[in-house]
Write a protein that holds these residues in place. Sequence first.
Motif, PDB file in Angstrom:
ATOM      1  N   SER A  32       0.828  -1.219   0.000  1.00  0.00           N
ATOM      2  CA  SER A  32       0.000   0.000   0.000  1.00  0.00           C
ATOM      3  C   SER A  32       0.855   1.259   0.000  1.00  0.00           C
ATOM      4  N   TRP A  33       2.175   1.124   0.227  1.00  0.00           N
ATOM      5  CA  TRP A  33       3.076   2.285   0.235  1.00  0.00           C
ATOM      6  C   TRP A  33       3.438   2.711  -1.187  1.00  0.00           C
ATOM      7  N   ARG A  34       3.135   1.869  -2.141  1.00  0.00           N
ATOM      8  CA  ARG A  34       3.673   1.996  -3.504  1.00  0.00           C
ATOM      9  C   ARG A  34       3.026   3.147  -4.289  1.00  0.00           C
ATOM     10  N   SER A  35       3.857   3.900  -5.037  1.00  0.00           N
ATOM     11  CA  SER A  35       3.321   4.907  -5.954  1.00  0.00           C
ATOM     12  C   SER A  35       3.480   4.448  -7.402  1.00  0.00           C
ATOM     13  N   GLN A  36       4.401   3.505  -7.624  1.00  0.00           N
ATOM     14  CA  GLN A  36       4.560   2.904  -8.953  1.00  0.00           C
ATOM     15  C   GLN A  36       4.587   1.399  -8.792  1.00  0.00           C
ATOM     16  N   ARG A  37       4.078   0.697  -9.789  1.00  0.00           N
ATOM     17  CA  ARG A  37       4.076  -0.758  -9.695  1.00  0.00           C
ATOM     18  C   ARG A  37       4.857  -1.387 -10.849  1.00  0.00           C
ATOM     19  N   CYS A  48      15.811 -15.375 -15.937  1.00  0.00           N
ATOM     20  CA  CYS A  48      17.201 -15.338 -15.475  1.00  0.00           C
ATOM     21  C   CYS A  48      17.267 -15.173 -13.948  1.00  0.00           C
ATOM     22  N   LEU A  49      16.169 -14.738 -13.344  1.00  0.00           N
ATOM     23  CA  LEU A  49      16.022 -14.567 -11.886  1.00  0.00           C
ATOM     24  C   LEU A  49      16.833 -13.401 -11.310  1.00  0.00           C
ATOM     25  N   VAL A  50      17.336 -12.522 -12.164  1.00  0.00           N
ATOM     26  CA  VAL A  50      18.057 -11.341 -11.656  1.00  0.00           C
ATOM     27  C   VAL A  50      17.114 -10.476 -10.813  1.00  0.00           C
ATOM     28  N   CYS A  51      15.878 -10.341 -11.265  1.00  0.00           N
ATOM     29  CA  CYS A  51      14.907  -9.546 -10.495  1.00  0.00           C
ATOM     30  C   CYS A  51      14.646 -10.187  -9.141  1.00  0.00           C
ATOM     31  N   TRP A  52      14.516 -11.485  -9.129  1.00  0.00           N
ATOM     32  CA  TRP A  52      14.218 -12.208  -7.884  1.00  0.00           C
ATOM     33  C   TRP A  52      15.328 -12.024  -6.858  1.00  0.00           C
ATOM     34  N   ILE A  53      16.579 -12.140  -7.327  1.00  0.00           N
ATOM     35  CA  ILE A  53      17.707 -12.023  -6.399  1.00  0.00           C
ATOM     36  C   ILE A  53      17.927 -10.564  -5.981  1.00  0.00           C
ATOM     37  N   SER A  54      17.423  -9.616  -6.781  1.00  0.00           N
ATOM     38  CA  SER A  54      17.634  -8.191  -6.506  1.00  0.00           C
ATOM     39  C   SER A  54      16.551  -7.577  -5.627  1.00  0.00           C
ATOM     40  N   CYS A  55      15.383  -8.164  -5.617  1.00  0.00           N
ATOM     41  CA  CYS A  55      14.253  -7.552  -4.905  1.00  0.00           C
ATOM     42  C   CYS A  55      14.496  -7.554  -3.395  1.00  0.00           C
ATOM     43  N   PRO A  56      14.486  -6.381  -2.766  1.00  0.00           N
ATOM     44  CA  PRO A  56      14.727  -6.319  -1.317  1.00  0.00           C
ATOM     45  C   PRO A  56      13.534  -6.800  -0.497  1.00  0.00           C
ATOM     46  N   ASP A  57      12.391  -6.978  -1.139  1.00  0.00           N
ATOM     47  CA  ASP A  57      11.187  -7.375  -0.400  1.00  0.00           C
ATOM     48  C   ASP A  57      10.711  -8.775  -0.746  1.00  0.00           C
ATOM     49  N   ASN A  58      11.535  -9.522  -1.435  1.00  0.00           N
ATOM     50  CA  ASN A  58      11.174 -10.898  -1.787  1.00  0.00           C
ATOM     51  C   ASN A  58       9.805 -10.941  -2.458  1.00  0.00           C
ATOM     52  N   SER A  59       9.574  -9.997  -3.359  1.00  0.00           N
ATOM     53  CA  SER A  59       8.246  -9.863  -3.957  1.00  0.00           C
ATOM     54  C   SER A  59       8.159 -10.375  -5.388  1.00  0.00           C
ATOM     55  N   ILE A  60       9.213 -11.002  -5.867  1.00  0.00           N
ATOM     56  CA  ILE A  60       9.138 -11.658  -7.174  1.00  0.00           C
ATOM     57  C   ILE A  60       8.724 -13.104  -6.913  1.00  0.00           C
ATOM     58  N   LYS A  61       7.593 -13.485  -7.481  1.00  0.00           N
ATOM     59  CA  LYS A  61       7.081 -14.838  -7.207  1.00  0.00           C
ATOM     60  C   LYS A  61       7.714 -15.841  -8.169  1.00  0.00           C
ATOM     61  N   ILE A  62       8.161 -16.960  -7.615  1.00  0.00           N
ATOM     62  CA  ILE A  62       8.788 -18.001  -8.429  1.00  0.00           C
ATOM     63  C   ILE A  62       8.169 -19.352  -8.104  1.00  0.00           C
ATOM     64  N   ILE A  75       4.407 -10.921  -9.687  1.00  0.00           N
ATOM     65  CA  ILE A  75       4.821  -9.996  -8.620  1.00  0.00           C
ATOM     66  C   ILE A  75       3.843 -10.138  -7.448  1.00  0.00           C
ATOM     67  N   ASP A  76       4.386 -10.128  -6.254  1.00  0.00           N
ATOM     68  CA  ASP A  76       3.554 -10.134  -5.050  1.00  0.00           C
ATOM     69  C   ASP A  76       3.215  -8.683  -4.723  1.00  0.00           C
ATOM     70  N   TYR A  77       2.062  -8.220  -5.199  1.00  0.00           N
ATOM     71  CA  TYR A  77       1.690  -6.809  -5.012  1.00  0.00           C
ATOM     72  C   TYR A  77       1.271  -6.488  -3.573  1.00  0.00           C
TER      73      TYR A  77
END
Length: 104
Positions: A32-37, A48-62, A75-77
């Motif tokens: 709910s803090w988000r201004s862009q999605r 390649c999972l670069v996004c998954w390993i980079s996400c600080p909130d573990n919000s890339i679903k695999i 994405i875990d919105y």
Amino acid sequence: MKKEESRKLTAQELPVGDIVEASTAVEFHTGSWRSQRPVWDSNKCIHCLVCWISCPDNSIKITSDEKKITVVTGIDYDHCKGCGICANECPVKIKAITMQQETK
Ligand code: SF4
Ligand code: SF4
């Protein structure tokens, strides 16, 4: 006058302490803090999972596919804060994640 005896308490004499239940950010919908999605395009993604390993909130679903290969599923919105790191780190030519203005 008798001097009061000073001594350390034994373990049995110590007051019973509380155990505070551990918690995790999973319980808080920080999305709910988000201004862009981030918007993920499954047709462009090469998993390649670069996004998954980079996400600080573990919000890339695999998940694992039928060949036991790890793939992105979205994405875990509920928890994505919209930092844009995933879109920034996704290989430039691919642009499988783009940031878009959040709408109510
Ligand atoms: S970084 Fe881009 S191409 Fe790689 S898994 Fe994530 S969305 Fe797909
Ligand atoms: S925008 Fe940030 S929090 Fe959301 S999925 Fe991408 S890296 Fe994770």
